[in-house]
Scaffold this motif. Structure first.
Motif, PDB file in Angstrom:
ATOM      1  N   GLU A 275       0.802  -1.218   0.000  1.00 59.77           N
ATOM      2  CA  GLU A 275       0.000   0.000   0.000  1.00 59.77           C
ATOM      3  C   GLU A 275       0.837   1.271   0.000  1.00 59.77           C
ATOM      4  O   GLU A 275       0.345   2.335  -0.364  1.00 59.77           O
TER       5      GLU A 275
ATOM      6  N   ARG B 100      -8.175  -2.997   2.744  1.00 56.45           N
ATOM      7  CA  ARG B 100      -7.048  -2.363   2.049  1.00 56.45           C
ATOM      8  C   ARG B 100      -6.673  -3.135   0.788  1.00 56.45           C
ATOM      9  O   ARG B 100      -6.371  -2.539  -0.239  1.00 56.45           O
TER      10      ARG B 100
ATOM     11  N   GLU C 136      -8.920  -2.238  -1.943  1.00 54.95           N
ATOM     12  CA  GLU C 136      -8.564  -0.914  -2.477  1.00 54.95           C
ATOM     13  C   GLU C 136      -7.318  -0.987  -3.361  1.00 54.95           C
ATOM     14  O   GLU C 136      -7.224  -0.308  -4.374  1.00 54.95           O
TER      15      GLU C 136
ATOM     16  N   ARG D 164      -6.448  -3.342  -5.234  1.00 48.71           N
ATOM     17  CA  ARG D 164      -6.860  -3.817  -6.565  1.00 48.71           C
ATOM     18  C   ARG D 164      -7.578  -2.705  -7.313  1.00 48.71           C
ATOM     19  O   ARG D 164      -7.355  -2.502  -8.502  1.00 48.71           O
ATOM     20  N   GLU D 165      -8.469  -1.993  -6.601  1.00 50.97           N
ATOM     21  CA  GLU D 165      -9.244  -0.948  -7.278  1.00 50.97           C
ATOM     22  C   GLU D 165      -8.340   0.142  -7.834  1.00 50.97           C
ATOM     23  O   GLU D 165      -8.545   0.626  -8.936  1.00 50.97           O
ATOM     24  N   ASN D 166      -7.314   0.542  -7.052  1.00 49.23           N
ATOM     25  CA  ASN D 166      -6.478   1.651  -7.518  1.00 49.23           C
ATOM     26  C   ASN D 166      -5.278   1.190  -8.346  1.00 49.23           C
ATOM     27  O   ASN D 166      -4.427   1.998  -8.702  1.00 49.23           O
ATOM     28  N   GLY D 167      -5.228  -0.095  -8.648  1.00 45.76           N
ATOM     29  CA  GLY D 167      -4.209  -0.565  -9.593  1.00 45.76           C
ATOM     30  C   GLY D 167      -2.851  -0.862  -9.001  1.00 45.76           C
ATOM     31  O   GLY D 167      -1.925  -1.221  -9.714  1.00 45.76           O
ATOM     32  N   ARG D 168      -2.690  -0.725  -7.679  1.00 49.01           N
ATOM     33  CA  ARG D 168      -1.394  -1.064  -7.086  1.00 49.01           C
ATOM     34  C   ARG D 168      -1.174  -2.560  -7.087  1.00 49.01           C
ATOM     35  O   ARG D 168      -0.041  -3.020  -7.077  1.00 49.01           O
TER      36      ARG D 168
ATOM     37  N   ARG E 119      -2.335  -5.685  -9.472  1.00 52.32           N
ATOM     38  CA  ARG E 119      -3.020  -5.896 -10.743  1.00 52.32           C
ATOM     39  C   ARG E 119      -3.201  -7.358 -11.079  1.00 52.32           C
ATOM     40  O   ARG E 119      -3.531  -7.699 -12.196  1.00 52.32           O
TER      41      ARG E 119
END
Lengths: 296, 296
Positions: free
Chosen positions: A201, B209, B212, B214-218, B220
């Motif tokens: 993160e 977390r 999230e 995955r959602e924000n592409g950190r 993939r």
């Protein structure tokens, strides 16, 4: 073959000699490093990763490169007479369908697939080997711009007290233990208790979590206690991925109610240290560089 | 003195003999353990921690106890003829001003302050010693209600495949390495990469977390890959704080796009395992108990 460019081009000789290639991922560091290298007298050639590099890199001589275009990158590096390459900035793990592969990259695919399955250390070290096999020399950002490394000692007005130094030591030891696991580079320690560990993160999200832990009562220590500790990973290849500090970090630490920030001296980079120290002083936080383990 | 109650009270003799004292923190486990112990034929006496225990504990014979009232707790335990004590449920780290201290507790203050400065292992082991010094016997929830332990093997319809077993092994090793640091009990591993480490935030927030990330592409990796791994800490006193699994965990794992859940067999508790397995089957997730390290 590694030393014979396939096209003849204008000779790269200019002030600063052979240009330094900066392969730019995302974030503010690539530009900071480019400016620092130019201040140090080198000419700079930017290779900007499409979808990652800041558009501000266009202020330097530059070319855009896609993530699957190792063949194009290699050709452009040779065409511009670059031998020294610095790789700086974050690169999110790509989704395979977003990558257009050139032929050189296709040949490397089996190796690349192996890389993507490991942790970050593994990935970056292998990319490093690819470059060196092709005759390039990979340098760390700190080698071309040493003034971006955070130095030792108390850096702002505040100094850590006894309890904060204890928390720093506990964080340092926890990070040393976790280093071989290829897990993040930061922890938050409050009253000798590791309350957060950074993994994929990143530091900013870890700090936001610490602020939430105080708000929802899971961490009840008084504010202005606790420390963010950052070190480079034990076996980390420092040419690729030194952890970083920014003004955003200071803001996150303040919101998390911590007392300050401690980093391994010489092992963490800061794009603009004076701005970081000013922000910390304004927020009443300490910023402290501790000696690496084993140093005296 | 430890065996002579200061008041004469109705004898505790009833079906099940000497009553089992369950000191209840927050969450669903205290009630699950109380019901399981009663099913196993013991009479149960609840000591509910004010501000933490579920009001549902009032279905059992009970008394409310504040966090600073060790003297009252000790007297009530003796008055009700309890010698066996189980301590179960979460207790948020208290803010000192929220605690009303009785005299017995005041005498213990120097020791308690020392405990609060350490990690959880330290705190709980010391509380254990306090009880034993006063003649009580501390039992683990799994000793009075063994059917709450998650067993070995594939527990639902789905089984982990080769890649998932790799991720499980990497998570297990990471947790083994971190155990001595007194850091959490869970990690999320995706494609051999430790993407999240649980510390003070708990499993549910760690899973949020990961969703999230995955959602924000950190992160993939495709969904339905990756594993939540939970083990008890290496040197953990299992009488106090086994990690737990619940239907909420399954929901969090599904939202994080993972493939399943793996826990150390016999080292993790579940208040309602059939409900957990049903939820996992419905979501297409595996639930798997692996043998502890060193077992064959």
């Amino acid at each position: 073959m590694a030393s014979s460019p396939t096209r003849t081009d204008p000779a790269p000789a200019e002030a600063g000699g052979e240009p330094l290639a900066i392969l730019c991922g995302g974030g503010a560091f690539p530009l900071a490093v480019a400016h620092a290298a130019r201040r140090a007298g080198r000419s700079v050639q930017i290779f900007a990763l499409r979808g990652h590099a800041d558009p501000g890199v266009a202020a330097f001589p530059h070319v855009w490169i896609g993530l699957g275009q190792y063949g194009k990158l290699k050709a452009e590096l040779r065409r511009r007479g670059c031998r020294d390459v610095v790789f700086i900035g974050n690169v999110l793990r790509p989704r395979l369908r977003d990558i257009k592969l050139d032929w050189q990259t296709v040949r490397l695919l089996p190796r690349i697939v192996g890389m993507l399955r490991g942790g970050d250390n593994h990935l970056l070290s292998n990319i490093g080997r690819l470059f060196e096999r092709d005759g390039f020399r990979l340098l760390g950002a700190h080698e071309v711009a040493p003034d971006i490394l955070v130095p030792a000692g108390r850096l702002g007005r505040k100094a850590p007290d006894r309890a904060m130094l204890d928390d720093i030591e506990i964080g340092r030891r926890a990070l040393t233990t976790m280093g071989p696991l290829d897990i993040g580079q930061g922890v938050v320690v409050i009253n000798r208790h590791v309350v957060a560990v950074e993994a994929a993160e990143g530091t900013d999200l870890m700090l936001r979590r610490c602020a939430e832990l105080r708000e929802n009562g899971r961490v009840r220590a008084p504010t202005a206690s606790g420390v963010l500790v950052k070190v480079p990973k034990i076996d980390q290849d420092r040419r690729f991925d030194l952890p970083s500090l920014g003004v955003l970090t200071v803001e996150g630490v303040a919101r998390a109610g911590l007392a300050g920030i401690a980093v391994e001296a010489g092992g963490v980079i800061a794009a603009d240290l004076p701005a970081i120290i000013a922000a910390a002083d304004a927020a009443g936080l300490f910023v402290y560089g501790f000696e690496p383990a084993g140093a005296t």
